[in-house]
Motif scaffolding. Structure first.
Motif, mmCIF file in Angstrom:
data_model
loop_
_atom_site.group_PDB
_atom_site.id
_atom_site.type_symbol
_atom_site.label_atom_id
_atom_site.label_comp_id
_atom_site.label_asym_id
_atom_site.label_seq_id
_atom_site.Cartn_x
_atom_site.Cartn_y
_atom_site.Cartn_z
ATOM 1 N N GLN A 1 28.133 25.284 48.166
ATOM 2 C CA GLN A 1 28.492 24.284 47.296
ATOM 3 C C GLN A 1 28.731 24.104 46.183
ATOM 4 O O GLN A 1 29.077 23.047 45.207
ATOM 5 C CB GLN A 1 27.598 23.064 47.868
ATOM 6 C CG GLN A 1 27.542 22.626 49.593
ATOM 7 C CD GLN A 1 26.636 22.051 50.042
ATOM 8 O OE1 GLN A 1 26.259 20.839 49.419
ATOM 9 N NE2 GLN A 1 26.023 22.143 51.103
ATOM 10 N N ILE A 2 28.244 25.257 45.398
ATOM 11 C CA ILE A 2 28.460 25.178 43.909
ATOM 12 C C ILE A 2 29.751 25.891 43.871
ATOM 13 O O ILE A 2 30.121 26.800 43.996
ATOM 14 C CB ILE A 2 27.450 26.392 43.393
ATOM 15 C CG1 ILE A 2 26.109 25.946 43.729
ATOM 16 C CG2 ILE A 2 27.734 26.479 41.797
ATOM 17 C CD1 ILE A 2 24.939 26.993 43.394
ATOM 18 N N PRO A 3 30.619 25.092 42.986
ATOM 19 C CA PRO A 3 31.888 25.353 42.790
ATOM 20 C C PRO A 3 32.309 26.870 42.012
ATOM 21 O O PRO A 3 31.305 26.941 41.050
ATOM 22 C CB PRO A 3 32.554 24.251 42.076
ATOM 23 C CG PRO A 3 31.913 23.012 42.177
ATOM 24 C CD PRO A 3 30.529 23.800 42.486
ATOM 25 N N GLY A 4 32.990 27.644 42.255
ATOM 26 C CA GLY A 4 33.456 28.883 41.611
ATOM 27 C C GLY A 4 32.775 30.172 42.006
ATOM 28 O O GLY A 4 33.191 31.050 41.447
ATOM 29 N N VAL A 5 31.601 29.889 42.903
ATOM 30 C CA VAL A 5 30.859 31.217 43.214
ATOM 31 C C VAL A 5 31.648 32.022 44.147
ATOM 32 O O VAL A 5 32.049 31.556 45.330
ATOM 33 C CB VAL A 5 29.668 30.681 43.721
ATOM 34 C CG1 VAL A 5 28.638 32.109 44.249
ATOM 35 C CG2 VAL A 5 28.616 30.214 42.623
ATOM 36 N N SER B 1 14.290 30.099 48.268
ATOM 37 C CA SER B 1 14.066 28.734 48.671
ATOM 38 C C SER B 1 15.625 28.072 48.750
ATOM 39 O O SER B 1 15.764 27.089 49.133
ATOM 40 C CB SER B 1 13.203 27.886 47.562
ATOM 41 O OG SER B 1 13.817 28.176 46.061
ATOM 42 N N VAL B 2 16.440 28.855 48.171
ATOM 43 C CA VAL B 2 17.905 28.597 48.286
ATOM 44 C C VAL B 2 18.746 29.033 49.499
ATOM 45 O O VAL B 2 18.468 30.331 49.682
ATOM 46 C CB VAL B 2 18.686 28.754 46.678
ATOM 47 C CG1 VAL B 2 19.947 28.332 46.699
ATOM 48 C CG2 VAL B 2 17.756 28.347 45.772
ATOM 49 N N SER B 3 19.497 28.385 50.108
ATOM 50 C CA SER B 3 20.192 28.993 51.208
ATOM 51 C C SER B 3 21.632 29.292 50.788
ATOM 52 O O SER B 3 22.204 28.840 49.948
ATOM 53 C CB SER B 3 20.199 28.063 52.430
ATOM 54 O OG SER B 3 21.206 27.006 52.055
ATOM 55 N N LEU B 4 22.296 30.070 51.747
ATOM 56 C CA LEU B 4 23.677 30.347 51.409
ATOM 57 C C LEU B 4 24.642 29.215 51.570
ATOM 58 O O LEU B 4 25.673 29.014 50.916
ATOM 59 C CB LEU B 4 24.111 31.347 52.431
ATOM 60 C CG LEU B 4 23.444 32.714 51.994
ATOM 61 C CD1 LEU B 4 24.011 33.693 53.257
ATOM 62 C CD2 LEU B 4 24.106 33.199 50.828
ATOM 63 N N LYS B 5 24.194 28.354 52.345
ATOM 64 C CA LYS B 5 24.833 26.974 52.656
ATOM 65 C C LYS B 5 24.887 26.206 51.403
ATOM 66 O O LYS B 5 25.847 25.553 51.032
ATOM 67 C CB LYS B 5 24.333 26.382 53.761
ATOM 68 C CG LYS B 5 25.180 24.935 53.992
ATOM 69 C CD LYS B 5 24.431 24.138 55.272
ATOM 70 C CE LYS B 5 24.954 22.991 55.465
ATOM 71 N NZ LYS B 5 24.291 22.193 56.627
ATOM 72 N N ALA C 1 22.586 26.166 39.126
ATOM 73 C CA ALA C 1 24.045 25.476 39.545
ATOM 74 C C ALA C 1 24.583 24.668 38.137
ATOM 75 O O ALA C 1 25.805 24.741 38.084
ATOM 76 C CB ALA C 1 23.872 24.521 40.742
ATOM 77 N N LEU C 2 23.515 24.141 37.424
ATOM 78 C CA LEU C 2 24.150 23.210 36.298
ATOM 79 C C LEU C 2 24.504 24.303 35.068
ATOM 80 O O LEU C 2 25.790 24.220 34.553
ATOM 81 C CB LEU C 2 23.132 22.287 35.746
ATOM 82 C CG LEU C 2 22.634 21.292 36.326
ATOM 83 C CD1 LEU C 2 21.288 20.661 35.583
ATOM 84 C CD2 LEU C 2 23.663 20.219 36.471
ATOM 85 N N GLY C 3 24.073 25.456 35.440
ATOM 86 C CA GLY C 3 24.402 26.699 34.312
ATOM 87 C C GLY C 3 25.729 27.207 34.745
ATOM 88 O O GLY C 3 26.716 27.455 33.732
ATOM 89 N N ILE C 4 25.871 27.192 36.078
ATOM 90 C CA ILE C 4 27.282 27.717 36.372
ATOM 91 C C ILE C 4 28.471 26.869 36.024
ATOM 92 O O ILE C 4 29.432 27.198 35.399
ATOM 93 C CB ILE C 4 27.273 28.082 37.900
ATOM 94 C CG1 ILE C 4 26.663 29.133 38.346
ATOM 95 C CG2 ILE C 4 28.887 27.898 38.548
ATOM 96 C CD1 ILE C 4 26.560 29.280 39.968
#
Length: 362
Positions: free
Chosen positions: A22-26, A14-18, A336-339
């Motif tokens: 947009q998650i900082p740091g990945v 359900s999650v795209s690479l795009k 994303a919040l966890g990251i």
């Protein structure tokens, strides 16, 4: 520390690479060829297809999770050599594509056990839940039908094709002890680690989830002493562990901070997630925030920082929040919040300076 995000592939997530971009740091995608059966040699063209997809968004494909180990290897059958040879060829191909770490597990039959994929928490979110009394009393076939019957996504380790011969598998494991499993793992590692050394790929075994015997099946990656033993089976820096705080943390007697300190040089890949453990043995996934669960997330990250950890890390299972429709445990928002929580801890540790008279007066 290099941050990753598990991605199940185009058309299977359900999650795209795009969105991940947009998650900082990945920096890297944690991936696998989920349509491949355990024991099969992975085709180079499929590996390169994922590589091309990831690199289009600036990601590496440094970590594979997982190249599944065939049950014949775990059982120590004569047929295991054929599957080990396929594993070696897959290692060589992944190395040519730039992969640095392979996460795998050696759990008989089941990769992980939960009794509810969408247990509601007090805040209205839902999460993966383990109910001890239910596992103690349920027929494994009934549990398989419940977990595998997910209409939108197959669950890794619970694929219908893998579990269609469940009764035969349970029969095959009758009489297999923990010591047998250690020796079968030794045989596997003795076969593949020389290939890993030649191709600069580190193997990182994932702890059993949960870390105790289930349905009478032996489990061995359960505690600090057993992990130490596994690392000594083939004493090479290419024989490592994926230290998963959630899997090991479901047993309160496991000291995760001590494990990070002892195995720091042999952890090429880490899962950091939080769970809340109840007195009756139940546990549920929570947010990554330390106060929300039982696992000392801050202490774990501090131990990694103090020991100069430069391996790969990812947030593990997340809650399902904000009405997101996703694979259980693997939505976008809570991971994303966890990251951001993990990176916040890491960044703050990097900014801490020794307390001096000059720093106080200024």
């Amino acid at each position: 520390m290099r941050m990753g995000f598990r991605w199940y592939g185009e058309g299977n997530d359900s999650v795209s690479l795009k969105q991940i971009k947009q998650i900082p740091g990945v920096e890297t995608i944690v991936w696998a060829l989920h349509d491949m059966q355990a024991g099969e040699e992975w085709p180079m063209e499929k590996i390169l297809e994922v590589k091309q997809q990831a690199e289009h968004y600036g990601f590496t494909i440094d970590v594979v999770e997982s190249v599944n180990v065939h049950e014949d290897i775990k059982l120590g059958l004569l047929s295991r050599d054929r599957y080990i040879e396929n594993y070696k060829r897959t290692i060589e191909k992944l190395s040519r594509a730039g992969v640095k770490v392979i996460c795998y597990n050696f759990m008989p039959v089941f990769d992980w056990i939960r009794t509810d994929l969408y247990k509601e928490l007090e805040d209205g979110s839902t999460a993966l839940f383990y109910e001890k009394s239910k596992v103690d009393n349920i027929d494994p076939i009934e549990l398989v039908n419940k977990i595998a019957n997910n209409p939108d996504y197959t669950m890794p380790g619970w694929e219908p094709g893998r579990l269609e011969n469940l009764t035969k598998l349970f029969d095959a494991y009758k009489g297999v002890t923990e010591e047998d499993l250690f020796q079968h793992l030794r045989y596997f590692l003795e076969g593949i680690i020389p290939v890993c050394e030649e191709n600069d790929i580190k193997m990182a075994i994932h702890p059993d989830d949960p870390p105790w015997p289930i349905f009478g099946l032996p489990r061995i990656i359960t505690n600090q002493a057993n992990i130490k033993r596994v690392l000594k089976l083939v004493d090479s820096p290419y024989n490592g562990v994926t230290l998963c705080s959630g899997s090991l943390g479901s047993n309160p007697s496991n000291n995760l901070v001590n494990m990070v300190k002892e195995f720091a040089g042999r952890i090429p890949f880490a899962h950091v997630r939080n769970i809340k453990v109840y007195e009756n043995g139940d546990f549920i996934e929570t947010s990554h925030r330390g106060q929300d669960g039982t696992v000392d997330i801050v202490g774990i990250m501090k131990a990694y920082h103090e020991n100069g950890f430069n391996g790969y890390i990812r947030p593990d299972h997340g809650r399902h929040i904000w009405d997101e429709k996703c694979r259980p445990g693997y939505g976008l928002y809570d991971r994303a919040l966890g990251i951001m929580y993990l990176l916040g801890i890491w960044d703050s540790l990097g900014r801490q300076l020794p307390l001096t008279y000059e720093s106080i007066i200024h």
